[in-house]
Design a protein around this motif. Structure first.
Motif, mmCIF file in Angstrom:
data_model
loop_
_atom_site.group_PDB
_atom_site.id
_atom_site.type_symbol
_atom_site.label_atom_id
_atom_site.label_comp_id
_atom_site.label_asym_id
_atom_site.label_seq_id
_atom_site.Cartn_x
_atom_site.Cartn_y
_atom_site.Cartn_z
ATOM 1 N N UNK A 132 0.843 -1.192 0.000
ATOM 2 C CA UNK A 132 0.000 0.000 0.000
ATOM 3 C C UNK A 132 0.882 1.247 0.000
ATOM 4 N N UNK A 133 0.453 2.284 -0.719
ATOM 5 C CA UNK A 133 1.206 3.534 -0.667
ATOM 6 C C UNK A 133 0.621 4.434 0.416
ATOM 7 N N UNK A 134 1.418 4.613 1.480
ATOM 8 C CA UNK A 134 1.086 5.610 2.499
ATOM 9 C C UNK A 134 1.906 6.857 2.168
ATOM 10 N N UNK A 135 2.617 7.390 3.124
ATOM 11 C CA UNK A 135 3.418 8.613 2.956
ATOM 12 C C UNK A 135 4.186 8.800 4.255
ATOM 13 N N UNK A 136 5.264 9.585 4.237
ATOM 14 C CA UNK A 136 5.866 9.942 5.536
ATOM 15 C C UNK A 136 4.838 10.681 6.380
ATOM 16 N N UNK A 137 3.838 11.267 5.721
ATOM 17 C CA UNK A 137 2.753 11.910 6.476
ATOM 18 C C UNK A 137 1.819 10.871 7.103
ATOM 19 N N UNK A 138 2.081 9.587 6.881
ATOM 20 C CA UNK A 138 1.397 8.524 7.613
ATOM 21 C C UNK A 138 2.058 8.257 8.955
ATOM 22 N N UNK A 139 3.238 8.871 9.156
ATOM 23 C CA UNK A 139 3.924 8.801 10.462
ATOM 24 C C UNK A 139 3.934 10.153 11.157
ATOM 25 N N UNK A 140 4.022 11.224 10.330
ATOM 26 C CA UNK A 140 4.253 12.575 10.842
ATOM 27 C C UNK A 140 3.018 13.438 10.616
ATOM 28 N N UNK A 141 2.809 14.417 11.478
ATOM 29 C CA UNK A 141 1.778 15.411 11.216
ATOM 30 C C UNK A 141 2.223 16.335 10.101
ATOM 31 N N UNK A 142 1.272 17.033 9.498
ATOM 32 C CA UNK A 142 1.588 17.935 8.402
ATOM 33 C C UNK A 142 0.681 19.153 8.497
ATOM 34 N N UNK A 143 1.224 20.283 8.974
ATOM 35 C CA UNK A 143 0.411 21.501 9.087
ATOM 36 C C UNK A 143 -0.105 21.878 7.704
ATOM 37 N N UNK A 144 -1.394 22.079 7.592
ATOM 38 C CA UNK A 144 -2.008 22.444 6.314
ATOM 39 C C UNK A 144 -2.491 21.247 5.516
ATOM 40 N N UNK A 145 -2.136 20.029 5.969
ATOM 41 C CA UNK A 145 -2.552 18.814 5.242
ATOM 42 C C UNK A 145 -3.093 17.776 6.209
ATOM 43 N N UNK A 146 -3.908 18.214 7.153
ATOM 44 C CA UNK A 146 -4.394 17.303 8.201
ATOM 45 C C UNK A 146 -5.212 16.157 7.621
ATOM 46 N N UNK A 147 -6.058 16.447 6.637
ATOM 47 C CA UNK A 147 -6.898 15.380 6.074
ATOM 48 C C UNK A 147 -6.022 14.335 5.385
ATOM 49 N N UNK A 148 -5.061 14.803 4.611
ATOM 50 C CA UNK A 148 -4.161 13.879 3.907
ATOM 51 C C UNK A 148 -3.345 13.063 4.919
ATOM 52 N N UNK A 149 -2.777 13.742 5.911
ATOM 53 C CA UNK A 149 -1.979 13.047 6.920
ATOM 54 C C UNK A 149 -2.825 12.000 7.649
ATOM 55 N N UNK A 150 -4.042 12.366 8.025
ATOM 56 C CA UNK A 150 -4.928 11.415 8.707
ATOM 57 C C UNK A 150 -5.204 10.206 7.813
ATOM 58 N N UNK A 151 -5.434 10.474 6.535
ATOM 59 C CA UNK A 151 -5.749 9.360 5.623
ATOM 60 C C UNK A 151 -4.547 8.431 5.474
ATOM 61 N N UNK A 152 -3.349 8.987 5.475
ATOM 62 C CA UNK A 152 -2.159 8.142 5.297
ATOM 63 C C UNK A 152 -1.784 7.414 6.598
ATOM 64 N N UNK A 153 -2.129 8.012 7.771
ATOM 65 C CA UNK A 153 -2.025 7.244 9.024
ATOM 66 C C UNK A 153 -2.967 6.040 8.957
ATOM 67 N N UNK A 154 -4.161 6.243 8.400
ATOM 68 C CA UNK A 154 -5.120 5.140 8.285
ATOM 69 C C UNK A 154 -4.566 4.028 7.400
ATOM 70 N N UNK A 155 -3.827 4.394 6.361
ATOM 71 C CA UNK A 155 -3.233 3.365 5.488
ATOM 72 C C UNK A 155 -2.246 2.502 6.284
ATOM 73 N N UNK A 156 -1.516 3.130 7.205
ATOM 74 C CA UNK A 156 -0.599 2.351 8.051
ATOM 75 C C UNK A 156 -1.400 1.378 8.917
ATOM 76 N N UNK A 157 -2.490 1.838 9.490
ATOM 77 C CA UNK A 157 -3.317 0.958 10.328
ATOM 78 C C UNK A 157 -3.926 -0.190 9.545
#
Ligand SMILES: NC(=O)c1ccc[n+]([C@@H]2O[C@H](COP(=O)([O-])OP(=O)(O)OC[C@H]3O[C@@H](n4cnc5c(N)ncnc54)[C@H](O)[C@@H]3O)[C@@H](O)[C@H]2O)c1
Length: 245
Positions: A132-157
């Motif tokens: 699956x393609x997550x992102x480093x934003x699947x580990x880290x927060x990203x100011x201005x990209x909260x929805x994207x970061x949350x979605x990529x954390x979900x990919x890790x889960x």
């Protein structure tokens, strides 16, 4: 490395998925290329033995149709995703709710749809591998990209949970976590919407540059191959050291 393997690639019309299609074909895979962009057909036409389906991963029925056409499945690269809001950096308070819903619909529910269709097909074929393609934003927060970061954390889960469910079924499930990659997501949208981010992106990575899409695709190829036969539930950063800071 992927000789004789039947592999689905989502998001194969552009960027990382397009690079993966070319690299996986070069390693001997037979591919089913999926993208909502009709351009995916031309990508398949240019690769030996590749098939395509121009469909949207948010439609669960579409993935079932893909599997029906490509039943002896060995692997999948669940890579299709969107950044949301045209790549604009917006704080939570200003981020449109409908953009949040779109990001979750593709990056979380869409990937969920893929897993639901792929896991039984892999099991029926005696096992296989998913990346699956997550992102480093699947580990880290990203100011201005909260929805994207949350979605990529979900990919890790989803990756870790599916890996645990697949472990005794010979199904490995891993994720790649790219840093910034030179694809249309950034070069045509993110960097255009945020010129300051474009200027800072290279130096934000300890290696002093952003990635080429092929560098992410090579990591995915390795995780899909038997060379990674005891690797499952892993989240592999491909980020030039960004997350090591
Ligand atoms: N480019 C980066 O810097 C970067 C960094 C980290 C993670 N990623 C992730 O990498 C993946 C690929 O992104 P990219 O950079 O190659 O972007 P891209 O925009 O170049 O390619 C994404 C592809 O996915 C397809 N797609 C989007 N939604 C779809 C849907 N609902 N159904 C079917 N296809 C759909 C698009 O049509 C497009 O062809 C995404 O999951 C993205 O979040 C990208």
């Amino acid at each position: 490395m992927l000789e004789g393997r039947n592999i689905i690639v989502t998001g194969a019309a552009s960027g990382i998925g397009l690079a993966a299609a070319r690299i996986f074909a070069g390693y001997g895979a037979t591919l089913m290329l999926v993208d909502r962009d009709e351009a995916v057909r031309a990508v398949a036409d240019g690769l030996p033995g590749a098939h395509s389906c121009a469909c949207d991963i948010t439609d669960p029925g579409a993935l079932a149709e893909v599997i029906a056409r490509f039943p002896a499945l060995d692997g999948a690269f669940n890579n299709a995703g969107i950044e949301g809001a045209g790549g604009a950096l917006l704080p939570v308070t200003d981020y449109p709710d409908e953009e949040f819903d779109k990001v979750v619909a593709v990056n979380v529910r869409g990937l969920w749809n893929c897993l639901k269709a792929e896991l039984p097909a892999l099991q029926a074929n005696g096992g296989g591998a998913i990346v699956n393609t997550s992102s480093v934003m699947g580990w880290l927060g990203a100011a201005g990209m909260a929805a994207y970061s949350a979605s990529k954390h979900a990919v890790v889960g989803l990756t870790r949970s599916a890996a645990l469910e697949g472990a005794m079924l010979a199904i490995r499930v891993n994720a790649v976590l790219p840093g910034a990659v030179a694809t249309p997501m950034l070069t045509e949208r993110g960097f255009v919407a945020n010129p300051d981010f474009a200027a800072a992106a290279a130096s934000a990575h300890p290696m002093g540059r952003i990635a080429r899409p092929e560098e992410i695709a090579e990591a995915a190829a390795w995780l899909l191959s038997d060379k990674a036969s005891f690797v499952t539930g892993h989240t592999l950063a491909v980020d030039g050291g960004l997350s090591a800071r």
